[in-house]
Scaffold this active site. Structure first.
Site, mmCIF file in Angstrom:
data_model
loop_
_atom_site.group_PDB
_atom_site.id
_atom_site.type_symbol
_atom_site.label_atom_id
_atom_site.label_comp_id
_atom_site.label_asym_id
_atom_site.label_seq_id
_atom_site.Cartn_x
_atom_site.Cartn_y
_atom_site.Cartn_z
ATOM 1 N N ASP A 67 0.855 -1.190 0.000
ATOM 2 C CA ASP A 67 0.000 0.000 0.000
ATOM 3 C C ASP A 67 0.896 1.247 0.000
ATOM 4 O O ASP A 67 1.859 1.302 -0.774
ATOM 5 C CB ASP A 67 -0.950 -0.047 1.207
ATOM 6 C CG ASP A 67 -2.119 0.924 1.088
ATOM 7 O OD1 ASP A 67 -3.146 0.536 0.498
ATOM 8 O OD2 ASP A 67 -1.994 2.061 1.564
ATOM 9 N N TYR A 103 -3.535 11.256 0.826
ATOM 10 C CA TYR A 103 -3.940 11.010 -0.560
ATOM 11 C C TYR A 103 -3.951 12.310 -1.361
ATOM 12 O O TYR A 103 -3.461 12.362 -2.498
ATOM 13 C CB TYR A 103 -5.321 10.354 -0.600
ATOM 14 C CG TYR A 103 -5.305 8.898 -0.218
ATOM 15 C CD1 TYR A 103 -5.370 7.906 -1.196
ATOM 16 C CD2 TYR A 103 -5.217 8.493 1.110
ATOM 17 C CE1 TYR A 103 -5.350 6.558 -0.856
ATOM 18 C CE2 TYR A 103 -5.184 7.167 1.463
ATOM 19 C CZ TYR A 103 -5.252 6.196 0.477
ATOM 20 O OH TYR A 103 -5.219 4.874 0.813
ATOM 21 N N HIS A 151 -4.575 -7.949 0.358
ATOM 22 C CA HIS A 151 -3.910 -6.659 0.482
ATOM 23 C C HIS A 151 -3.136 -6.499 1.790
ATOM 24 O O HIS A 151 -2.048 -5.920 1.805
ATOM 25 C CB HIS A 151 -4.970 -5.567 0.374
ATOM 26 C CG HIS A 151 -4.417 -4.178 0.327
ATOM 27 N ND1 HIS A 151 -3.753 -3.673 -0.771
ATOM 28 C CD2 HIS A 151 -4.429 -3.170 1.256
ATOM 29 C CE1 HIS A 151 -3.393 -2.428 -0.528
ATOM 30 N NE2 HIS A 151 -3.777 -2.100 0.696
#
Length: 476
Positions: free
Chosen positions: A247, A397, A452
């Site tokens: 990630d 982000y 993930h």
């Protein structure tokens, strides 16, 4: 005529001269070429630069606090009472029939989670679990950086201990690594090997996550984080170290390898970010559906990659709505989540469902307890809750996506790289595509299961792959 003249000029015939001169010339030219390649080609790197992310003005050089301070997680009756009062005010929203997790977190299952959280979950006990590893704070570029640093309890004489920096992502935390840490620091005790590869593990919290202070300034991105983590490792006394991430951890550790390749002995990733735009990739994608071997895809690549539109467009669109919100206006949703523990839990835990296994979309409970315990999931949520870090974690982000993402692909990675490709990862990146950026892939493993959150879900599989990778690097 010229051949006869040469023959008369030398005491041995032309064929003998040819047998000697050709290899010598080849070696000479080859040596010059190798020298030119090594000395003339400069590896492009990301400029390390510098930064200041604290409040107010940067203190004069030499006046910054560089101490490493022990840190302990604590809680209080007031903190727990406030949480319970908010949980008691949970307002239930009925879901449509047959919703499962197709609409997001199933509200009937959420009611069960809230009941467990309110009446059975023991945050004081989980704080003790979190404190079982040594925690520290140190100030870098004006903000306090939190990290855990775990060393092997016993190291045989002559055994080399390799430093390994492991970086989490969103919506995870340093807690994701709690199950893998003992496998890496004491592998022989857990039956993984004979102790030939042993690590001391450093797990920092990304600034703005958990107990790391958030930036007070705009534009704090993965490159700034990479620089801070290099400074952290340098402050701990390390000159060379291994990196591991998934990630955001994948992006940050990749930037670290692009920034100071001389300090990175090896880079291990369980998620790879590669740009998919361009005519070349489009042609390879189309050809790969029919003749995968022609474009460097293995049979397993084809199985994980196709049908392309379903797996690389529709599935990704379904799972990435959060990304658009967080990459544009994170504070709007973030402030609401920061005020509601139930909203926060639903927002975070939903990712641990379908990012762990896409088929969990069909389950009323999201399949969450088939892979994790509620204590584990709620502990991760509580780390965000008690630190009020959901907003700053979401801002990461915006700070990254507000810049041209292609900068990361323009600088190749030449350090030895290992990739663990888990089958339930959101996207699959074939080795042939990974090589566009990662030029020195030492290991590429098709993992048998997992998604993930690899370290959290399949710690033993991930630990084994890291060890296999490091063994190969050490033999280079």
């Amino acid at each position: 005529m010229w051949r006869e003249s040469l023959t008369n000029a030398w005491p041995f015939d032309y064929s003998q001269k040819n047998a000697v001169l050709v290899p010598v010339a080849t070696l000479g030219i080859g040596g010059l070429l190798l020298y030119w390649l090594r000395s003339g080609r400069k590896i492009k790197t990301i400029d390390m630069g510098d930064g200041w992310w604290g409040a107010g003005q940067r203190p004069p050089k030499g006046k910054e606090d560089t101490s490493i301070r022990p840190f302990k997680i604590e809680t209080s009756d007031k903190e727990i009472e406030d949480l319970h009062q908010r949980l008691d005010r949970f307002r239930f929203t009925p879901h449509v029939e047959g919703a499962a997790f197709h609409y997001g977190f199933n509200s009937s299952y959420l009611r069960k989670v809230v009941d467990y959280w309110r009446n059975q979950f023991d945050w004081r006990k989980q704080v003790e679990v979190l404190n079982k590893y040594p925690h520290f704070h140190t100030t870098i570029e004006g903000i306090d950086i939190h990290f855990i640093h775990v060393k092997p309890s016993y190291v045989p004489h002559g055994q080399a201990v390799r430093p390994l920096l492991m970086v989490h992502g969103w919506p995870g935390s340093f807690y994701e690594f709690y199950k893998i840490i003992p496998l890496l620091t004491e592998p022989a005790k857990h039956g993984l090997n004979e102790g030939d590869v042993v690590f001391e593990v450093i797990c920092p919290s990304i600034p703005g996550y958990a107990f790391s202070e958030a930036s007070h300034q705009k534009e704090f991105d993965s490159i700034a984080t990479a620089r801070i983590f290099h400074k952290l490792m340098n402050r701990l006394g390390f000159r060379e170290y291994y990196l591991q991430g998934g990630d955001w951890g994948s992006r940050i550790t990749t930037n670290m390898a692009q920034m100071l390749p001389q300090s990175v002995k090896g880079l291990h990733l369980n998620l790879v970010f590669i740009a998919t735009q361009g005519l070349g990739k489009m042609i390879r994608t189309m050809l790969g559906a029919y003749v995968p071997w022609l474009v460097g895809f293995s049979r397993e690549d084809a199985r994980r990659f196709y049908p392309f539109m379903q797996k690389n467009l529709f599935d990704v669109l379904r799972e990435s709505g959060y990304l658009h919100i967080q990459a544009t206006k994170p504070d709007t949703a973030g402030c609401g989540l920061n005020d509601s523990p139930v909203g926060l839990a639903a927002y975070i835990m939903e990712k641990f469902s379908t990012w762990t296994d896409k088929s969990f979309l069909q389950k009323d409970d999201g399949g969450l307890e088939s892979k994790y315990s509620l204590d584990e999931l709620l502990t991760n949520v509580m780390i965000y809750w008690v630190t009020a870090s959901i907003v700053s974690s979401m801002r990461f982000y915006k700070e990254n996506f507000s810049k041209d993402p292609r900068i990361h692909d323009r600088v190749s990675v030449y350090v030895p790289t290992g990739i663990a490709a888990f089958p339930q990862e959101i996207v699959h990146v074939p080795r042939a595509w990974a090589k566009d950026v990662y030029k020195n892939i030492v290991t590429y493993t098709y993992m048998p299961r997992g998604g993930h959150f690899a370290a959290f879900e399949e710690p033993k599989l991930l630990a084994q792959d890291i060890m296999q990778f490091v063994r190969k690097v050490e033999q280079l």
